[in-house]
Design a protein around this motif. Structure first.
Motif, PDB file in Angstrom:
ATOM      1  N   PHE A  48      -2.655   5.105  15.574  1.00 18.30           N
ATOM      2  CA  PHE A  48      -1.971   5.992  14.528  1.00 18.30           C
ATOM      3  C   PHE A  48      -1.093   5.232  14.028  1.00 18.30           C
ATOM      4  O   PHE A  48      -0.825   5.088  12.764  1.00 18.30           O
ATOM      5  CB  PHE A  48      -1.164   7.088  15.366  1.00 18.30           C
ATOM      6  CG  PHE A  48      -0.377   7.747  14.454  1.00 18.30           C
ATOM      7  CD1 PHE A  48      -0.668   8.618  13.379  1.00 18.30           C
ATOM      8  CD2 PHE A  48       1.150   7.827  14.640  1.00 18.30           C
ATOM      9  CE1 PHE A  48       0.160   9.092  12.499  1.00 18.30           C
ATOM     10  CE2 PHE A  48       2.186   8.201  13.636  1.00 18.30           C
ATOM     11  CZ  PHE A  48       1.583   9.123  12.655  1.00 18.30           C
ATOM     12  N   LYS A  49      -0.226   4.420  14.746  1.00 20.81           N
ATOM     13  CA  LYS A  49       0.778   3.457  13.967  1.00 20.81           C
ATOM     14  C   LYS A  49       0.101   2.582  13.076  1.00 20.81           C
ATOM     15  O   LYS A  49       0.532   2.162  12.084  1.00 20.81           O
ATOM     16  CB  LYS A  49       1.524   2.553  15.141  1.00 20.81           C
ATOM     17  CG  LYS A  49       2.657   3.485  15.659  1.00 20.81           C
ATOM     18  CD  LYS A  49       3.560   2.607  16.501  1.00 20.81           C
ATOM     19  CE  LYS A  49       3.012   1.471  17.456  1.00 20.81           C
ATOM     20  NZ  LYS A  49       3.886   0.824  18.006  1.00 20.81           N
ATOM     21  N   ASP A  50      -0.820   1.855  13.729  1.00 14.03           N
ATOM     22  CA  ASP A  50      -1.530   0.731  12.741  1.00 14.03           C
ATOM     23  C   ASP A  50      -2.261   1.427  11.426  1.00 14.03           C
ATOM     24  O   ASP A  50      -2.206   0.997  10.359  1.00 14.03           O
ATOM     25  CB  ASP A  50      -2.986   0.308  13.507  1.00 14.03           C
ATOM     26  CG  ASP A  50      -2.512  -0.526  14.448  1.00 14.03           C
ATOM     27  OD1 ASP A  50      -1.448  -0.944  14.471  1.00 14.03           O
ATOM     28  OD2 ASP A  50      -3.229  -1.007  15.586  1.00 14.03           O
ATOM     29  N   MET A  51      -2.922   2.691  11.637  1.00 11.07           N
ATOM     30  CA  MET A  51      -3.517   3.529  10.301  1.00 11.07           C
ATOM     31  C   MET A  51      -2.281   4.015   9.360  1.00 11.07           C
ATOM     32  O   MET A  51      -2.372   3.885   8.135  1.00 11.07           O
ATOM     33  CB  MET A  51      -4.431   4.394  10.825  1.00 11.07           C
ATOM     34  CG  MET A  51      -5.627   4.316  11.580  1.00 11.07           C
ATOM     35  SD  MET A  51      -6.613   3.240  10.660  1.00 11.07           S
ATOM     36  CE  MET A  51      -7.430   4.381   9.697  1.00 11.07           C
ATOM     37  N   PHE A  52      -1.151   4.349  10.000  1.00 11.99           N
ATOM     38  CA  PHE A  52       0.134   4.936   9.264  1.00 11.99           C
ATOM     39  C   PHE A  52       0.479   3.562   8.366  1.00 11.99           C
ATOM     40  O   PHE A  52       0.909   3.818   7.274  1.00 11.99           O
ATOM     41  CB  PHE A  52       1.076   5.395  10.137  1.00 11.99           C
ATOM     42  CG  PHE A  52       2.340   5.825   9.278  1.00 11.99           C
ATOM     43  CD1 PHE A  52       2.092   7.026   8.595  1.00 11.99           C
ATOM     44  CD2 PHE A  52       3.560   4.982   9.579  1.00 11.99           C
ATOM     45  CE1 PHE A  52       3.237   7.471   8.001  1.00 11.99           C
ATOM     46  CE2 PHE A  52       4.586   5.664   8.787  1.00 11.99           C
ATOM     47  CZ  PHE A  52       4.471   6.921   8.109  1.00 11.99           C
ATOM     48  N   HIS A  53       0.734   2.690   9.057  1.00 11.53           N
ATOM     49  CA  HIS A  53       1.382   1.209   8.599  1.00 11.53           C
ATOM     50  C   HIS A  53       0.415   0.769   7.505  1.00 11.53           C
ATOM     51  O   HIS A  53       0.607   0.455   6.451  1.00 11.53           O
ATOM     52  CB  HIS A  53       1.632   0.284   9.501  1.00 11.53           C
ATOM     53  CG  HIS A  53       2.775   0.549  10.268  1.00 11.53           C
ATOM     54  ND1 HIS A  53       2.779   0.717  11.550  1.00 11.53           N
ATOM     55  CD2 HIS A  53       4.202   0.756   9.897  1.00 11.53           C
ATOM     56  CE1 HIS A  53       4.088   1.061  11.941  1.00 11.53           C
ATOM     57  NE2 HIS A  53       4.963   1.001  11.052  1.00 11.53           N
ATOM     58  N   PHE A  54      -0.983   0.973   7.742  1.00 14.90           N
ATOM     59  CA  PHE A  54      -1.875   0.304   6.857  1.00 14.90           C
ATOM     60  C   PHE A  54      -1.982   0.985   5.532  1.00 14.90           C
ATOM     61  O   PHE A  54      -2.110   0.778   4.211  1.00 14.90           O
ATOM     62  CB  PHE A  54      -3.377   0.345   7.206  1.00 14.90           C
ATOM     63  CG  PHE A  54      -4.476   0.147   6.449  1.00 14.90           C
ATOM     64  CD1 PHE A  54      -4.645  -1.244   5.872  1.00 14.90           C
ATOM     65  CD2 PHE A  54      -5.154   1.107   5.951  1.00 14.90           C
ATOM     66  CE1 PHE A  54      -5.651  -1.220   5.004  1.00 14.90           C
ATOM     67  CE2 PHE A  54      -6.240   0.868   5.045  1.00 14.90           C
ATOM     68  CZ  PHE A  54      -6.554  -0.628   4.697  1.00 14.90           C
ATOM     69  N   TYR A  55      -1.932   2.688   5.591  1.00 14.52           N
ATOM     70  CA  TYR A  55      -1.972   3.426   4.331  1.00 14.52           C
ATOM     71  C   TYR A  55      -0.566   3.303   3.626  1.00 14.52           C
ATOM     72  O   TYR A  55      -0.472   3.486   2.540  1.00 14.52           O
ATOM     73  CB  TYR A  55      -2.438   4.671   4.680  1.00 14.52           C
ATOM     74  CG  TYR A  55      -3.763   4.994   4.945  1.00 14.52           C
ATOM     75  CD1 TYR A  55      -4.966   4.421   4.018  1.00 14.52           C
ATOM     76  CD2 TYR A  55      -4.333   5.146   6.286  1.00 14.52           C
ATOM     77  CE1 TYR A  55      -6.343   4.547   4.193  1.00 14.52           C
ATOM     78  CE2 TYR A  55      -5.725   4.960   6.348  1.00 14.52           C
ATOM     79  CZ  TYR A  55      -6.674   5.001   5.332  1.00 14.52           C
ATOM     80  OH  TYR A  55      -8.078   4.671   5.800  1.00 14.52           O
ATOM     81  N   LEU A  56       0.516   3.220   4.460  1.00  9.79           N
ATOM     82  CA  LEU A  56       1.683   3.203   3.878  1.00  9.79           C
ATOM     83  C   LEU A  56       2.034   1.900   2.987  1.00  9.79           C
ATOM     84  O   LEU A  56       2.227   2.001   1.643  1.00  9.79           O
ATOM     85  CB  LEU A  56       2.774   3.235   4.770  1.00  9.79           C
ATOM     86  CG  LEU A  56       4.408   3.084   4.349  1.00  9.79           C
ATOM     87  CD1 LEU A  56       4.633   4.218   3.556  1.00  9.79           C
ATOM     88  CD2 LEU A  56       5.238   2.574   5.345  1.00  9.79           C
ATOM     89  N   MET A  57       1.635   0.690   3.546  1.00 11.54           N
ATOM     90  CA  MET A  57       1.381  -0.298   2.538  1.00 11.54           C
ATOM     91  C   MET A  57       0.625  -0.413   1.411  1.00 11.54           C
ATOM     92  O   MET A  57       0.874  -0.949   0.475  1.00 11.54           O
ATOM     93  CB  MET A  57       0.935  -1.750   3.578  1.00 11.54           C
ATOM     94  CG  MET A  57       1.908  -1.747   4.783  1.00 11.54           C
ATOM     95  SD  MET A  57       3.964  -2.017   4.046  1.00 11.54           S
ATOM     96  CE  MET A  57       4.644  -1.631   5.511  1.00 11.54           C
ATOM     97  N   LEU A  58      -0.851   0.617   1.894  1.00 14.56           N
ATOM     98  CA  LEU A  58      -1.870   0.347   0.737  1.00 14.56           C
ATOM     99  C   LEU A  58      -1.185   1.229  -0.511  1.00 14.56           C
ATOM    100  O   LEU A  58      -1.337   0.991  -1.566  1.00 14.56           O
ATOM    101  CB  LEU A  58      -3.059   1.151   1.388  1.00 14.56           C
ATOM    102  CG  LEU A  58      -3.997   1.084   0.338  1.00 14.56           C
ATOM    103  CD1 LEU A  58      -4.660  -0.448   0.173  1.00 14.56           C
ATOM    104  CD2 LEU A  58      -5.281   1.876   0.976  1.00 14.56           C
ATOM    105  N   GLY A  59      -0.376   2.461  -0.223  1.00 10.84           N
ATOM    106  CA  GLY A  59      -0.014   3.233  -1.240  1.00 10.84           C
ATOM    107  C   GLY A  59       1.521   3.021  -1.626  1.00 10.84           C
ATOM    108  O   GLY A  59       1.771   2.863  -2.940  1.00 10.84           O
TER     109      GLY A  59
END
Length: 179
Positions: A48-59
């Protein structure tokens, strides 16, 4: 609140871990084989942390950079005299460039929305008038009782004629000549 409760338990957890290491070390020496302390998996939390950070950085990063660039480079619109005969577009009334962009490309202008609403109201009014006319016709038919019928559908006779002709030909072939 979950983060604060984990931080508050930090020193107590360190004490538990050192005790567990000592017990583990003592058990290893005494038994001759290693033991494993069973703990719940944290794989879902890390995923969850990895996906959250990925999409946060992506958007968030592209939006923040775009917003920063627009605010620094372009800036808000200033008031100027309108040239003679020029009619401003709807999006030109907004001062911020991002708001102008959103209004220009995302939303429909007020006139178009107004005309669409008028069209919907016109269609609904036509439906209402048709329903009124239909009830009026049904009432007149019920009052006079001299009309063929509102829902009368004439029968197509070509099928009946075909069946009658077949019946006549079979009766003629059988020798029954009544007629």
């Amino acid at each position: 609140m979950g983060v604060l409760s984990v931080l508050a338990r930090g020193p107590a957890l360190r004490g538990q871990l050192t005790t567990a290491r000592c017990v583990n070390f003592c058990q290893r020496r005494m038994s001759g084989h290693e033991t494993m302390i069973i703990t719940p998996s944290r794989w879902q939390w890390h995923k969850f942390k990895d996906m959250f950070h990925f999409y946060l950085m992506l958007g968030a990063i592209p939006l923040a950079l775009t917003s920063f660039f627009v605010n620094v480079k372009v800036g808000p619109a200033t008031l100027t005299q309108i040239p003679e005969g020029y009619v401003p577009k709807d999006w030109e009334y907004h001062s911020h460039p991002i708001t102008r962009f959103i209004v220009k490309y995302r939303y429909k202008n007020y006139q178009e929305m107004y005309e669409r609403k008028l069209h919907v109201l016109h269609v609904e009014d036509e439906k209402r008038q048709m329903r009124l006319l239909e009830t009026k016709i049904k009432k007149v038919i019920a009052d006079r009782e001299d009309v063929q019928g509102y829902s009368y559908r004439p029968i197509m006779t070509k099928y009946h004629r075909h069946i009658r002709e077949e019946f006549e030909s079979l009766r003629h072939a059988a020798g029954d000549h009544k007629g």
